[in-house]
Design a protein around this motif. Structure first.
Motif, PDB file in Angstrom:
ATOM      1  N   ASN A 183     -12.964  -4.339  -0.987  1.00  0.00           N
ATOM      2  CA  ASN A 183     -12.189  -3.039  -1.345  1.00  0.00           C
ATOM      3  C   ASN A 183     -11.119  -2.600  -0.204  1.00  0.00           C
ATOM      4  O   ASN A 183     -10.087  -2.145  -0.359  1.00  0.00           O
ATOM      5  CB  ASN A 183     -13.374  -1.989  -1.466  1.00  0.00           C
ATOM      6  N   LEU A 184     -11.871  -2.813   1.126  1.00  0.00           N
ATOM      7  CA  LEU A 184     -10.648  -2.532   2.363  1.00  0.00           C
ATOM      8  C   LEU A 184      -9.397  -3.525   2.418  1.00  0.00           C
ATOM      9  O   LEU A 184      -8.530  -2.971   2.587  1.00  0.00           O
ATOM     10  CB  LEU A 184     -11.527  -2.798   3.643  1.00  0.00           C
ATOM     11  N   ALA A 185      -9.771  -4.588   1.927  1.00  0.00           N
ATOM     12  CA  ALA A 185      -8.834  -5.843   2.038  1.00  0.00           C
ATOM     13  C   ALA A 185      -7.875  -5.404   0.766  1.00  0.00           C
ATOM     14  O   ALA A 185      -6.542  -5.496   1.280  1.00  0.00           O
ATOM     15  CB  ALA A 185      -9.156  -6.944   1.887  1.00  0.00           C
ATOM     16  N   THR A 186      -8.382  -5.037  -0.243  1.00  0.00           N
ATOM     17  CA  THR A 186      -7.417  -4.529  -1.218  1.00  0.00           C
ATOM     18  C   THR A 186      -6.469  -3.084  -0.821  1.00  0.00           C
ATOM     19  O   THR A 186      -5.422  -3.241  -1.100  1.00  0.00           O
ATOM     20  CB  THR A 186      -8.301  -4.103  -2.619  1.00  0.00           C
ATOM     21  N   GLN A 187      -7.291  -2.221  -0.276  1.00  0.00           N
ATOM     22  CA  GLN A 187      -6.481  -1.093   0.330  1.00  0.00           C
ATOM     23  C   GLN A 187      -5.359  -1.276   1.021  1.00  0.00           C
ATOM     24  O   GLN A 187      -4.273  -0.702   1.133  1.00  0.00           O
ATOM     25  CB  GLN A 187      -7.392  -0.091   0.694  1.00  0.00           C
ATOM     26  N   GLN A 188      -5.884  -2.424   2.022  1.00  0.00           N
ATOM     27  CA  GLN A 188      -4.640  -2.724   3.080  1.00  0.00           C
ATOM     28  C   GLN A 188      -3.505  -3.608   2.466  1.00  0.00           C
ATOM     29  O   GLN A 188      -2.491  -3.231   2.901  1.00  0.00           O
ATOM     30  CB  GLN A 188      -5.249  -3.739   4.091  1.00  0.00           C
ATOM     31  N   LEU A 189      -3.840  -4.157   1.540  1.00  0.00           N
ATOM     32  CA  LEU A 189      -2.853  -4.934   1.001  1.00  0.00           C
ATOM     33  C   LEU A 189      -1.730  -3.960   0.206  1.00  0.00           C
ATOM     34  O   LEU A 189      -0.632  -4.136   0.203  1.00  0.00           O
ATOM     35  CB  LEU A 189      -3.249  -5.997  -0.224  1.00  0.00           C
ATOM     36  N   ARG A 190      -2.347  -3.097  -0.720  1.00  0.00           N
ATOM     37  CA  ARG A 190      -1.790  -2.028  -1.421  1.00  0.00           C
ATOM     38  C   ARG A 190      -0.812  -1.109  -0.319  1.00  0.00           C
ATOM     39  O   ARG A 190       0.356  -0.764  -0.857  1.00  0.00           O
ATOM     40  CB  ARG A 190      -2.645  -1.015  -2.119  1.00  0.00           C
ATOM     41  N   LEU A 191      -1.334  -0.853   0.874  1.00  0.00           N
ATOM     42  CA  LEU A 191      -0.504  -0.114   1.602  1.00  0.00           C
ATOM     43  C   LEU A 191       0.589  -0.917   2.233  1.00  0.00           C
ATOM     44  O   LEU A 191       1.517  -0.502   2.357  1.00  0.00           O
ATOM     45  CB  LEU A 191      -1.536   0.424   2.919  1.00  0.00           C
ATOM     46  N   ALA A 192       0.285  -2.229   2.485  1.00  0.00           N
ATOM     47  CA  ALA A 192       1.300  -3.289   2.981  1.00  0.00           C
ATOM     48  C   ALA A 192       2.468  -3.263   1.977  1.00  0.00           C
ATOM     49  O   ALA A 192       3.685  -3.238   2.262  1.00  0.00           O
ATOM     50  CB  ALA A 192       0.828  -4.540   3.513  1.00  0.00           C
ATOM     51  N   LYS A 193       2.227  -3.449   0.616  1.00  0.00           N
ATOM     52  CA  LYS A 193       3.114  -3.287  -0.341  1.00  0.00           C
ATOM     53  C   LYS A 193       4.055  -2.099  -0.359  1.00  0.00           C
ATOM     54  O   LYS A 193       5.097  -2.123  -0.822  1.00  0.00           O
ATOM     55  CB  LYS A 193       2.514  -3.738  -1.705  1.00  0.00           C
ATOM     56  N   GLU A 194       3.116  -0.986  -0.261  1.00  0.00           N
ATOM     57  CA  GLU A 194       3.769   0.310  -0.307  1.00  0.00           C
ATOM     58  C   GLU A 194       4.774   0.555   0.815  1.00  0.00           C
ATOM     59  O   GLU A 194       6.080   1.091   0.665  1.00  0.00           O
ATOM     60  CB  GLU A 194       2.955   1.446  -0.291  1.00  0.00           C
ATOM     61  N   LEU A 195       4.419   0.098   2.027  1.00  0.00           N
ATOM     62  CA  LEU A 195       5.572   0.261   2.963  1.00  0.00           C
ATOM     63  C   LEU A 195       6.608  -0.648   2.905  1.00  0.00           C
ATOM     64  O   LEU A 195       7.854  -0.357   3.254  1.00  0.00           O
ATOM     65  CB  LEU A 195       4.546  -0.440   4.402  1.00  0.00           C
ATOM     66  N   SER A 196       6.275  -1.941   2.164  1.00  0.00           N
ATOM     67  CA  SER A 196       7.276  -2.852   1.813  1.00  0.00           C
ATOM     68  C   SER A 196       8.390  -2.304   1.005  1.00  0.00           C
ATOM     69  O   SER A 196       9.713  -2.541   1.232  1.00  0.00           O
ATOM     70  CB  SER A 196       7.149  -4.285   1.184  1.00  0.00           C
ATOM     71  N   SER A 197       8.116  -1.446  -0.040  1.00  0.00           N
ATOM     72  CA  SER A 197       8.886  -0.902  -1.054  1.00  0.00           C
ATOM     73  C   SER A 197       9.704   0.133  -0.400  1.00  0.00           C
ATOM     74  O   SER A 197      10.711   0.915  -1.031  1.00  0.00           O
ATOM     75  CB  SER A 197       8.237  -0.352  -2.091  1.00  0.00           C
ATOM     76  N   ARG A 198       9.182   0.955   0.755  1.00  0.00           N
ATOM     77  CA  ARG A 198       9.996   1.918   1.261  1.00  0.00           C
ATOM     78  C   ARG A 198      11.029   1.251   2.054  1.00  0.00           C
ATOM     79  O   ARG A 198      11.957   2.182   2.534  1.00  0.00           O
ATOM     80  CB  ARG A 198       9.140   2.593   2.296  1.00  0.00           C
ATOM     81  N   LEU A 199      11.465   0.031   2.165  1.00  0.00           N
ATOM     82  CA  LEU A 199      12.568  -0.341   2.814  1.00  0.00           C
ATOM     83  C   LEU A 199      13.888  -0.332   1.952  1.00  0.00           C
ATOM     84  O   LEU A 199      14.869  -0.392   2.528  1.00  0.00           O
ATOM     85  CB  LEU A 199      12.260  -2.080   3.119  1.00  0.00           C
ATOM     86  N   THR A 200      13.647   0.044   0.644  1.00  0.00           N
ATOM     87  CA  THR A 200      14.779   0.280  -0.280  1.00  0.00           C
ATOM     88  C   THR A 200      14.444   2.032  -0.444  1.00  0.00           C
ATOM     89  O   THR A 200      13.543   2.469  -1.079  1.00  0.00           O
ATOM     90  CB  THR A 200      14.518  -0.326  -1.739  1.00  0.00           C
ATOM     91  N   VAL A 201      15.630   2.702  -0.039  1.00  0.00           N
ATOM     92  CA  VAL A 201      15.451   4.015  -0.064  1.00  0.00           C
ATOM     93  C   VAL A 201      16.294   4.446  -1.303  1.00  0.00           C
ATOM     94  O   VAL A 201      17.365   3.938  -1.665  1.00  0.00           O
ATOM     95  CB  VAL A 201      16.521   4.829   1.278  1.00  0.00           C
TER      96      VAL A 201
END
Length: 629
Positions: free
Chosen positions: A432-450
């Motif tokens: 579960n923790l690894a899943t949340q970390q992956l979701r957060l990493a993808k969310e941060l990646s999506s923020r590279l497009t403003v």
């Protein structure tokens, strides 16, 4: 009636009235009298001031500023409310909009590069998630902490050891077997018979001497065996044990290699030997010997089966045990081939003792043999009694053996078993923790497009390609030019008369005084204090915004009270007023001026509603100013 034409109409009426008065009057006073005709029209009370054209979002921020912070911060600067900020630190690699371009909510504004930081975080998070999921899958079938699963040979050997220990305890605590009792009784009878024989032989010295001589002969034979050539059969058996121990050691050191012909032959020979021992024990009928022989047969078969399976790497204890087994077998063979000096000396001592016994028998009536026979009877009787009434120590030892064998089997069965619920639950938490970390990493990646937060028009671009940015850096300004409003601040006295929905009239001086209709959309609940004066911002929604731009100054009047199609007169015709009572000078048809009292209604900044005292068409004289008088 349109308010834009109200003032010119009044002026025209005043001019006409003056002309009419001048033609009707016969004296000079009448000729110089200026009049106004009483007419029907609208009377409106307004409040307002000078406001600004702005977007709805900016106006909303100003209207709620008093609620958030009523203090003024000198020197503080902030980005416009319509600014689009960078959503991640890095540098701008592309701008996707131009000034004047209309954008939709969610449309890309700019792209930011972070030198692979977010991509690295995604890869690491994916790796952690895969590892955690693999741990969960493995723990469902096998817990590495318990070791590798036992082989079939190990399980069979452990079960045989437990069975042997249980049988031994059962013999001690249960009813003795008839065969064991019979054997013990026979041993007692044999010992008694030997005692009787010794007693009878005590009077016969020749027989006693013959027995002593036989003992001397036996001791001599043993000494000859130690000092002479060993029995070929015993040497062959010892060599077989050495070969078997070496094969077992080789199997431990090279568990992955297939069994050799020598190993298989040695294992088969061990199984054959153990089988023969079981057959012999069963013929003898002694239960303990049968159980021991069967346990040895089970171990031999387990060893034979282990040659067909590739087992886990041997532990240090297993390698040591195999080495000791080889050394022990080799020592036994060496003892047969080269008996140690101590054993030879012991045999010589035994021979000397036998000769001494022979001398003693010849010298006496051999009482020592009678004592030995009595001791044999006592020992046989004790063994018989132990079958019926075993000692507590023996039972305790047997029970300990059973417990130890059972524990060994339980530990063996736990090897390779699935992990406990607690261990699996902890592993699931890691997933579960690894899943949340992956979701957060993808969310941060999506923020590279403003992306644009709302639909509007790009009114300015505030950065350029290659610029370093962070979360506080504005990139562009997107304003909703299709929803322009007017923001104006009212005094605390005026805002108390204003409510949402009130009609508003605005005029843009920059557009030649062009008027726009609208209504109040919002009234701030809290005011802003500046220089001791409290003002309350309100938002006026316009019916038409053509030609207007954010930032334009605009004149705002909010209608707080209004009477439509009522009799009205300009305020400057009132000769005297006290509250709602007033006096006016009315020009009669005969050209004379008469004073008349009237009742007033709603009073605006330019007109007053006439409730009584005048009629439509009456000519009211405009009082002369002091200079004209």
């Amino acid at each position: 009636m349109d308010r834009r034409f109200l003032v010119p109409a009044v002026a025209l009426v005043v001019a006409l009235g003056g002309t009419y008065g001048a033609t009707r009057g016969g004296d000079s006073a009448a000729a110089a009298t200026e009049t106004v005709t009483v007419e029907r029209g609208d009377v409106a009370v307004t409040v307002g001031g000078i406001g600004k054209v702005t977007t709805l979002t900016e106006a909303a921020r100003q209207a709620t500023a008093a609620v958030v912070d009523t203090s003024s911060s000198s020197g503080a600067s902030s980005a416009p409310i319509d600014a689009v900020f960078a959503t991640a630190p890095g540098h701008v690699t592309a701008l996707h909009v131009r000034v004047g371009e209309k954008v939709r909510a969610g449309q890309p504004i700019a792209t930011i590069a972070d030198d692979g930081t977010t991509r690295t975080a995604i890869i690491q998070a994916e790796h952690d998630l895969a590892a955690a999921q693999l741990d969960v899958a493995q723990l469902k079938v096998h817990d590495p902490a318990t070791g590798l699963p036992p082989t079939a040979a190990e399980a069979t050997s452990a079960r045989a050891a437990l069975k042997a220990a249980q049988d031994h305890l059962a013999r001690l605590t249960g009813k003795p077997l008839p065969s064991d009792i019979t054997a013990a009784q026979l041993e007692v009878r044999r010992a008694v018979a030997e005692l009787q024989t010794e007693r009878e032989a005590a009077g016969s010295r020749p027989d006693s001497i013959a027995a002593a001589e036989l003992a001397v002969s036996t001791a001599q034979h043993r000494l000859a065996l130690l000092t002479g050539a060993p029995d070929p059969a015993e040497v062959a058996a010892a060599r077989l044990e050495v070969a078997k121990a070496e094969v077992e050691q080789e199997a431990l050191l090279q568990p992955q290699a297939p069994a050799t012909a020598a190993e298989i032959a040695a294992a088969d020979a061990a199984v054959t030997s153990a089988t023969e021992k079981v057959a012999a024990a069963r013929v003898a009928g002694v239960a303990a010997d049968i159980a021991a022989a069967e346990a040895e047969l089970a171990r031999a078969r387990a060893d034979r089966e282990a040659l067909n399976a590739v087992g886990p790497a041997p532990s240090a204890a297993a390698r040591n045990a195999a080495r000791l087994a080889v050394e022990t077998a080799q020592a036994k063979l060496d003892q047969l081939l080269r008996p140690p000096a101590a054993a030879v000396e012991a045999a010589r001592g035994e021979l000397a003792k036998a000769r001494a016994d022979l001398a003693a028998v010849r010298a006496s009536g051999a009482p020592s043999r009678t004592s030995a026979a009595k001791a044999a009877i006592a020992a046989a009787q004790a063994r018989l009694d132990a079958l019926h009434n075993p000692s507590p120590e023996a039972i305790s030892t047997a029970r300990a053996d059973v417990a130890r064998a059972g524990a060994d089997l339980a530990i063996l069965s736990q090897r390779g078993a699935p992990a406990s619920k607690t261990v699996r639950a902890v592993a699931a938490l890691r997933v579960n923790l690894a899943t949340q970390q992956l979701r957060l990493a993808k969310e941060l990646s999506s923020r590279l497009t403003v992306r644009a937060p709302s639909t509007g028009t790009v009114t300015s671009v505030l950065t350029n390609t290659g610029a370093a940015v962070d979360a506080t850096t504005p990139l562009a300004r997107v304003q909703d030019l299709d929803n322009l409003v007017v923001s104006v601040s009212l005094t605390e006295f005026d805002v108390s008369k204003t409510s949402v929905g009130s009609t508003a009239r605005v005029r843009a001086d920059a557009l030649g005084g062009r008027g726009y209709g609208g209504q109040v959309a919002d009234v701030a609940l809290s005011g802003n204090e500046k220089g001791g004066v409290v003002t309350f911002p309100i938002i006026v929604e316009l019916e038409d915004t053509e030609g207007l731009r954010p930032g334009m100054s605009i004149s705002v009047k909010v209608v707080v009270a209004e009477r439509e199609d009522v009799l009205r007169v300009p305020l400057d015709v009132l000769d005297g007023r006290e509250g709602k009572d007033a006096t006016v000078q009315v020009l009669t048809p005969s050209g004379k001026v008469k004073e008349r009292e009237i009742k007033l209604g709603l009073i605006s900044s330019t007109h007053a509603e006439v409730r009584s005292g005048l009629s439509a068409g009456d000519e009211v004289v405009v009082p002369l100013g002091e200079e004209e008088a």
